[in-house]
Design an enzyme around this catalytic site. Structure first.
Site, short mmCIF file in Angstrom:
data_model
loop_
_atom_site.label_atom_id
_atom_site.label_comp_id
_atom_site.label_asym_id
_atom_site.label_seq_id
_atom_site.Cartn_x
_atom_site.Cartn_y
_atom_site.Cartn_z
N LYS A 1 14.47 75.63 45.85
CA LYS A 1 14.76 76.60 44.79
C LYS A 1 15.33 77.84 45.44
CE LYS A 1 10.27 76.30 43.75
NZ LYS A 1 10.20 76.02 42.31
N ARG A 2 15.84 78.77 44.64
CA ARG A 2 16.27 80.04 45.22
C ARG A 2 15.13 80.65 46.02
NH1 ARG A 2 21.53 82.17 43.71
NH2 ARG A 2 20.78 83.99 44.84
N HIS B 1 15.15 84.61 29.99
CA HIS B 1 14.84 83.73 31.11
C HIS B 1 14.02 84.40 32.20
CE1 HIS B 1 17.50 80.32 30.05
NE2 HIS B 1 18.27 81.26 29.53
N LYS C 1 8.56 83.44 44.22
CA LYS C 1 8.43 81.98 44.32
C LYS C 1 7.55 81.58 45.50
CE LYS C 1 12.99 81.25 42.15
NZ LYS C 1 12.76 80.45 40.93
N LYS D 1 12.01 67.84 37.24
CA LYS D 1 12.81 66.82 37.92
C LYS D 1 11.98 66.07 38.95
CE LYS D 1 16.63 69.96 37.23
NZ LYS D 1 17.29 71.16 37.78
N THR E 1 12.49 74.30 36.33
CA THR E 1 12.97 73.01 35.85
C THR E 1 12.96 71.99 36.99
OG1 THR E 1 15.21 73.85 36.17
CG2 THR E 1 14.37 73.82 33.91
#
Ligand code: 26V
Length: 836
Positions: free
Chosen positions: A572-573, A381, A578, A684, A680
């Site tokens: 998100k985290r 992952h 990111k 969504k 993911t």
């Protein structure tokens, strides 16, 4: 909650024994009156409350019990008889299951939502109110844990017989509070009022050993190893039924809780050491106390390794026992069992299965290895070097001495075989070795999981390619048939039907109710992408969702946002790769521009952030503080009033995601290319009609292929370009020199415009960015800013925007986790789903 119907005959109502409905048929016994009776009976006899005194939580528990009863009927049919055993079962081993709330999940899958709503309303109870009384089961950190939960739903829906195995943490992921803009972590207590979904099975327990030594005994001239652990903990099973779509199949999520064995209690008690005995017990039972709250950063602590071995050993002992009961011989294990390792966290399963097969059940090495390899597969992952798990050899030798012997032997055999094929290639040997000699001796869990698995998968096409080129390059050369891609997916039951009923009913009207069974039916919607009637309905539904989110923002943050503004979300985290920072920089840039030209026809926008930072990740916490500092300045500046608002919503979790995602217009997926394995949330949000602004990273690449270049805003360096820049040694100064806007933004942050109370707060952050911009924020800034302008150009043309939005929803049916699971079943597990 008054207006209760006439009292019921308690005996008649109490847990009525029902004929289980045949698979697939609607439950004949479900009507409003009956469910009402059952809920009342549960309230009275299981919760011990009268309707007059029941709290919303009591009603939730009573309803959950009533619903659970209906699942159990089917569960028993699926699990009860040995004759009825499936040909092959999947065991999904995961240290994380990020489940969220279950009431609507169960109701929706049983098609009982409206019946329950009516039943409760007849009792004066609002279903939506009691829904929020359920705590989130947050037994996971982020993407990896949520994926496991979506997969459990999909396996039960398409009929893959499966067990999920994990840990029943007493405390899930910490609750995030924001105090003065800073993240605070508070303990999470999801079990404090009990958990109506689970069944405790104190009688299902396995001994889990730690420490001690290994003895060699000779049995009939054959050497056998016996591990004599120094201490033993018991793994106790707690089962939650997982009901699939239309209630056709029910699988089991079996979570292990640690219990001190009699040995520990008795020895110390007998010594007369009462306090010591209880202290020992607390120490031993701490194994299942708390979820490790880190994400993409390693946790070096021994307790984490204990957790990993604890749940792996319990799970393997359990499935070995089941296999022996059902099939009698462990040599056929791989014919009837597929074990999926969710990342390397359960990788110790490879030597553990070898140990069980050889030391406990008497197989020889070659037989055991053949079974092991054919049984395991492993999902990677992340490629981030800092997230690749490894354990110090001395720690492993102390805690798991027998496993270490087995690891050495696997390693020796693998290295021998590799040496024969590639003589003299020492680089190759060093890279495939299970032992990393370069920084202290450490066991590399990735290499271990790879070596013990017949299939290894990445979670998006790009990620799988990068796996082949980077971390597993040499292992891939040796075993070119092993790495496969399985692009992630999401369960549409939760992320469309439950989270967004307004959109769901529009879609059912537009393409037919079959869409609930087959998400590929959404394709039909593409033909209606310019239908203005459809646009109007979609705009209304989105607006209602935005009003609901605006209320949450107002209630929790006291910030008023305009539901007609563009809702731009990044949820998100919090992690540097990111690049929430990139988003904040753009926010400041647009704020500066608005103040410079307040009279221009700006489109109103709301920047919405949510996400948790690992408690020890200082830089991520500083970024949260910056988002909040920027929010405070922007939201109180009358010049941009009505044009720009910034909201950082605290305590991002599954339930909050269910509120934000249906209300989003723009989805921020802006990681440095090559670093996000899949994502993911991107799926969504696109499903719910948000357009994506994103880099060519993870599954964004495939989302772009599905929705088409015109319906997504792609910007920035590609993974290859990132690689090349880094190789040359990236220098941020050039980018900053070239962009006056970026320079102005960085200077204002650096000089304390957003932190007047502590003007130096962001000096280090900005200077660090200029000195070593590891995530290439400055390199992508201009491209990102330009992409945002393309967003607003489209947003001004509402019909064009809606067309793109419709195409997004229409084309993402492929990202259903039912499709992902069907691919695993076919390519990796060798099982045929019963309902597909
Ligand atoms: C590592 C550790 C280290 C020890 C402490 C606890 C802990 C927890 C998680 C991790 C690794 C997390 C890896 C992860 O979540 N990867 C994400 O997986 C998603 C599902 O495949 C994917 O969509 C995301 O892109 C990826 O970041």
């Amino acid at each position: 909650m008054n207006d209760v119907p006439t009292p019921i005959d308690p005996e008649a109502a109490r847990r009525p024994v029902r004929e289980a409905a045949p698979a697939g048929a609607p439950d004949p016994g479900v009507d409003v009156k009956r469910l009402q009776k059952e809920i009342l009976a549960e309230l009275t006899y299981s919760v011990g409350r009268s309707p007059e005194t029941a709290s919303p939580r009591d009603w939730f528990v009573a309803t959950a019990y009533a619903v659970r009863d209906r699942i159990v009927d089917r569960w028993i049919v699926d699990h009860a008889s040995k004759e009825n055993k499936p040909e092959k079962r999947v065991y999904y081993l995961s240290l994380e299951f990020l489940i969220g709330r279950l009431l609507f999940d169960a109701l929706n899958n049983l098609n009982l939502t409206e019946v329950a709503r009516e039943a409760l309303s007849g009792l004066g109870v609002d279903l939506d109110r009691i829904r929020t009384a359920e705590p989130d089961a947050a037994l996971g950190n982020g993407g990896l844990g949520r994926l496991a939960a979506c997969f459990m739903d999909s396996m039960a829906s398409i009929g893959v017989p499966a067990f999920g195995y994990g840990i029943r943490y007493d405390h899930g992921l910490f609750r995030q509070g924001i105090r003065d803009g800073w993240q605070q972590e508070y303990p999470e207590d999801w079990l404090s009022f009990g958990n109506p979904w689970e069944f405790a099975h104190p009688e299902i327990d396995y001994p889990i050993g730690f420490g001690g030594y290994v003895e060699q005994v000779s049995e009939g001239g054959v050497a056998r190893h016996v591990w004599r652990p120094a201490e033993t903990v018991e793994a106790v099973a707690f089962d939650t039924p997982v009901v699939g779509w239309r209630g056709r199949h029910v699988n089991t999520l079996r979570l292990w809780s640690a219990r001190a064995g009699d040995q520990i209690k008795l020895e110390a008690f007998n010594r007369g050491d009462y306090v010591g005995a209880l202290a020992d017990r607390v120490r031993v039972e701490s194994i299942s106390r708390v979820l490790y709250p880190s994400d993409e950063t390693p946790a070096g602590q021994e307790l984490r390794l204990r957790q990993e071995y604890f749940f792996v050993s319990g799970s393997l002992q359990d499935l070995v026992r089941r296999h022996l009961e059902e099939w009698g011989d462990l040599r056929s294990l791989a014919d009837h069992v597929a074990i999926q390792l969710n990342d390397t966290h359960p990788a110790i399963a490879v030597p553990e299965l070898m140990r069980l097969l050889m030391d406990v059940h008497g197989l020889d090495w070659d037989e055991a290895w053949k079974v092991t390899l054919a049984t395991f597969s492993y999902t990677n992952h992340t490629l981030l070097p800092e997230a690749l798990e490894s354990w110090p050899v001395p720690l492993m030798e102390r805690l798991l001495p027998r496993h270490m012997q087995i690891i050495y032997l696997i390693n020796a055999l693998e290295l021998d075989a590799a040496r024969k094929r590639h003589p003299g290639d020492d680089g190759l040997l060093a890279s495939i070795s299970l032992i990393d000699e370069s920084n202290g001796r450490r066991v590399r869990m990735g290499q271990l999981a790879f070596t013990g698995s017949h299939k290894i998968n990445g979670v998006s096409a790009l990620h799988t390619e990068l796996m082949k080129q980077t971390v597993f390059r040499d292992l891939h050369r040796l075993h070119p048939d092993r790495i496969v891609n399985k692009t992630n997916g999401i369960t549409f039951r939760r992320w469309l039907s439950q989270a967004n009923p307004g959109l769901t009913s529009i879609l059912i009207d537009a393409v037919g109710p079959e869409v609930l069974d087959d998400p590929m039916r959404l394709e039909k919607l593409a033909g209606m992408a310019t239908d203005s009637g459809l646009h109007e309905r979609l705009i209304d539904a989105k607006r209602a969702n935005k009003v609901a989110l605006a209320k949450v923002i107002s209630d929790r943050l006291d910030i008023q946002v305009d539901p007609d503004a563009l809702f731009d979300v990044q949820i998100k985290r919090i992690h540097e790769y990111k690049r929430q920072l990139l988003n904040i920089l753009e926010t400041v840039a647009i704020y500066n521009a608005m103040r410079a030209q307040p009279m221009r026809a700006w489109m109103p926008r709301v920047k919405i952030f949510a996400g948790k930072a690992a408690a020890s990740y200082h830089q991520a916490k500083l970024i949260i503080k910056l988002a909040n500092d920027v929010a405070r300045v922007v939201n109180s500046d009358p010049t941009v009033r009505g044009l720009l608002k910034v909201a950082f919503l605290p305590n991002y979790n599954v339930s909050l995601a269910e509120i934000i995602i249906p209300a989003a217009d723009l989805s921020e997926q802006i990681s440095t290319a090559g670093m996000e394995a899949s994502g993911t949330g991107n799926m969504k949000l696109a499903l719910n009609g948000a357009l994506t602004i994103g880099t060519l990273d993870g599954a964004n690449v495939e989302i772009k292929e599905h929705v088409g270049d015109d319906n997504i805003f792609i910007f920035g360096l590609t993974a290859q370009e990132v690689e090349a820049r880094k190789r040359r040694g990236y220098d941020a100064h050039a980018a900053v020199e070239a962009s006056s806007m970026l320079r102005e933004v960085l200077e204002s942050i650096r000089n304390g415009v957003f932190s007047p109370d502590d003007p130096n707060r962001y000096r280090g952050l900005i200077d660090g960015l200029l000195a070593h911009d590891t995530f290439l924020v400055t390199a992508d800034f201009d491209a990102y800013f330009a992409a945002q302008r393309r967003v607003y150009k489209l947003w001004r043309d509402r019909a064009a925007w809606m067309k793109a939005s419709v195409v997004n929803t229409a084309r993402v049916g492929w990202f259903s986790s039912d499709r992902t699971i069907a691919e695993y079943a076919d390519d990796i597990w060798g099982v045929t789903p019963a309902s597909r």
